[in-house]
Write a protein that holds these residues in place. Structure first.
Motif, PDB file in Angstrom:
ATOM      1  N   ALA A  45       0.828  -1.206   0.000  1.00  0.00           N
ATOM      2  CA  ALA A  45       0.000   0.000   0.000  1.00  0.00           C
ATOM      3  C   ALA A  45       0.866   1.261   0.000  1.00  0.00           C
ATOM      4  N   PHE A  46       1.922   1.270   0.827  1.00  0.00           N
ATOM      5  CA  PHE A  46       2.796   2.446   0.834  1.00  0.00           C
ATOM      6  C   PHE A  46       3.560   2.558  -0.483  1.00  0.00           C
ATOM      7  N   ALA A  47       3.981   1.424  -1.027  1.00  0.00           N
ATOM      8  CA  ALA A  47       4.672   1.435  -2.315  1.00  0.00           C
ATOM      9  C   ALA A  47       3.791   2.047  -3.397  1.00  0.00           C
ATOM     10  N   GLN A  48       2.508   1.747  -3.355  1.00  0.00           N
ATOM     11  CA  GLN A  48       1.581   2.303  -4.341  1.00  0.00           C
ATOM     12  C   GLN A  48       1.408   3.814  -4.154  1.00  0.00           C
ATOM     13  N   GLU A  49       1.455   4.287  -2.905  1.00  0.00           N
ATOM     14  CA  GLU A  49       1.386   5.732  -2.657  1.00  0.00           C
ATOM     15  C   GLU A  49       2.573   6.445  -3.295  1.00  0.00           C
TER      16      GLU A  49
END
Length: 429
Positions: free
Chosen positions: A105-109
């Motif tokens: 999820a953070f990687a996608q942000e």
């Protein structure tokens, strides 16, 4: 009356110095334990200062936690969550752990904020350029191969949900590689593990990604920033991290892992937007944030973006960075936040400049040592001047107290009395 005041003064000075030394000795005697091992295809190091109630069995817990990270996010273990997701051709939701989902999820942000410069689906391109787990060819792949691979990559084709945790891909052949963020996540996990066990003054490093908590001997933990293309004797910038709050540092650069084909240099850092290695002049990026996972991801993202776009992103996201940029065989430094102090716009880093910076960082320590030494010498001189009166437990012309074995030692320096006698003789000469 004068003699009485003099004695009180001598007592006060001796007491003050002994008390200061006692505090320093307490710090010096506190154990600093270091644990090392291997994980995620690299090495880890954990340092724990003090925390005597945390026994050495903590190593077992550290290894177990890192094994769990591998079981969740490794692309080398075929049975890991990520490997099973990559092997699946289903485009339905695929259940994963909450840890894996939160990292993705953070990687996608970051991917969205960089317009795809950071993309955890870039793995097939990394392999094609010979920087993956397969054998290196040292040759650039054909453009047709890159065009075909680009059909199965792209963060836009990846979805993540946190409750219940799961991943989903819209392209059946899409694969996820978290190597640019998982080490930082692993560091965060170990710091949390140690804090739960009662160790609050710690230094944790995995593959060069670092997070610290608390302090060492009451002073900040320092993290070195290696100068690009430097040999082993070139000094590093020693940056002190915060004592009051947890801080992390991650560095990304193209100066260690590359190959040369037909006189052209190819970095291991691949730009997902072009399917090719980065070709700008940015040599390395160091990032300081609270979370090591964040620092790990941002360092890679800014490295892909390059010196101009990377610096602008760091400013807009309020991220502390140090960019080292190549310029006609020398290096320029640009920085933001807490790392701005090392930035000298249009000033190159040379061996002499790096050495001067190292001396500058060492100056406060040198001055402090000189002041302490002067106070000790003054105390010894006072003892010699004022009649060699006995004050138990102090040094320098003042009598030492006896140990149980009949020897005597100084409560201030903890050296045998023979050494103090030698020092007095040298002072007399």
């Amino acid at each position: 009356m004068t003699n009485s005041r003099t004695r009180r003064t001598v007592l006060f000075v001796a007491f003050f110095l002994a008390l200061t030394a006692h505090v320093s000795d307490a710090f010096a005697q506190a154990p600093l334990r270091t644990f090392r091992g291997q994980t995620m295809g690299t090495t880890y190091m954990v340092k724990i200062f003090g925390s005597s109630d945390v026994d050495d069995d903590i190593r077992i817990a550290i290894d177990a936690e890192l094994r769990q990270v591998n079981d969740q996010m490794s692309t080398y273990l075929k049975t890991s969550e990520l490997s099973r997701f990559n092997a699946s051709l289903s485009t339905d939701w695929f259940d994963v752990s909450s840890d894996t989902a939160s990292v993705v999820a953070f990687a996608q942000e970051v991917a969205k904020k960089t317009n795809g410069a950071f993309d955890v689906t870039v793995g097939p391109l990394v392999n094609a350029w010979g920087f993956g787990p397969g054998e290196r060819t040292g040759k650039a792949p054909d453009q047709s191969v890159l065009d075909e691979l680009q059909k199965s990559i792209g963060y836009q084709h990846l979805q993540v949900r946190l409750d219940p945790p799961a991943l989903k891909k819209s392209v059946a052949t899409l694969k996820v590689d978290l190597s640019a963020i998982a080490k930082g996540h692993g560091v965060d996990r170990i710091v949390a593990l140690l804090a739960k066990a009662g160790a609050t003054d710690v230094f944790v490093e995995i593959g060069g990604e670092v997070r610290v908590s608390g302090s060492k001997t009451g002073k900040p933990w320092t993290v070195g920033i290696q100068l690009p293309d430097a040999d082993a004797v070139t000094p590093m910038i020693a940056h002190p991290l915060s004592i009051s709050e947890d801080e992390s540092m991650a560095t990304s650069g193209d100066y260690r892992n590359f190959f040369v084909d037909e006189e052209k240099r190819y970095s291991h850092t691949i730009d997902p937007r072009t399917a090719k290695p980065i070709s700008h002049t940015l040599a390395s990026v160091s990032v300081v944030t609270e979370s090591c996972m964040m620092a790990d991801a941002w360092a890679t993202a800014i490295n892909v973006l390059g010196p101009d776009d990377g610096l602008e992103l760091a400013k807009s996201e309020l991220i502390s960075v140090l960019l080292i940029n190549r310029n006609e065989g020398k290096y320029e430094r640009m920085g933001t936040g807490t790392l701005a102090q090392y930035a000298t716009e249009k000033a190159s880093i040379t061996g002499e400049a790096a050495m001067a910076l190292g001396q500058q960082n060492a100056l406060p320590t040198i001055l402090l040592s000189a002041v302490v030494m002067a106070l000790i010498v003054m105390a010894m001189a006072v003892g010699v001047i004022f009649g060699r009166k006995s004050i138990s437990g102090s040094c320098g012309g003042l009598a030492n107290k006896q140990n149980e074995d009949g020897s005597s030692s100084c409560a201030l320096c903890s050296n045998p009395s023979d050494a103090c006698q030698e020092l007095r003789e040298k002072m007399a000469k």
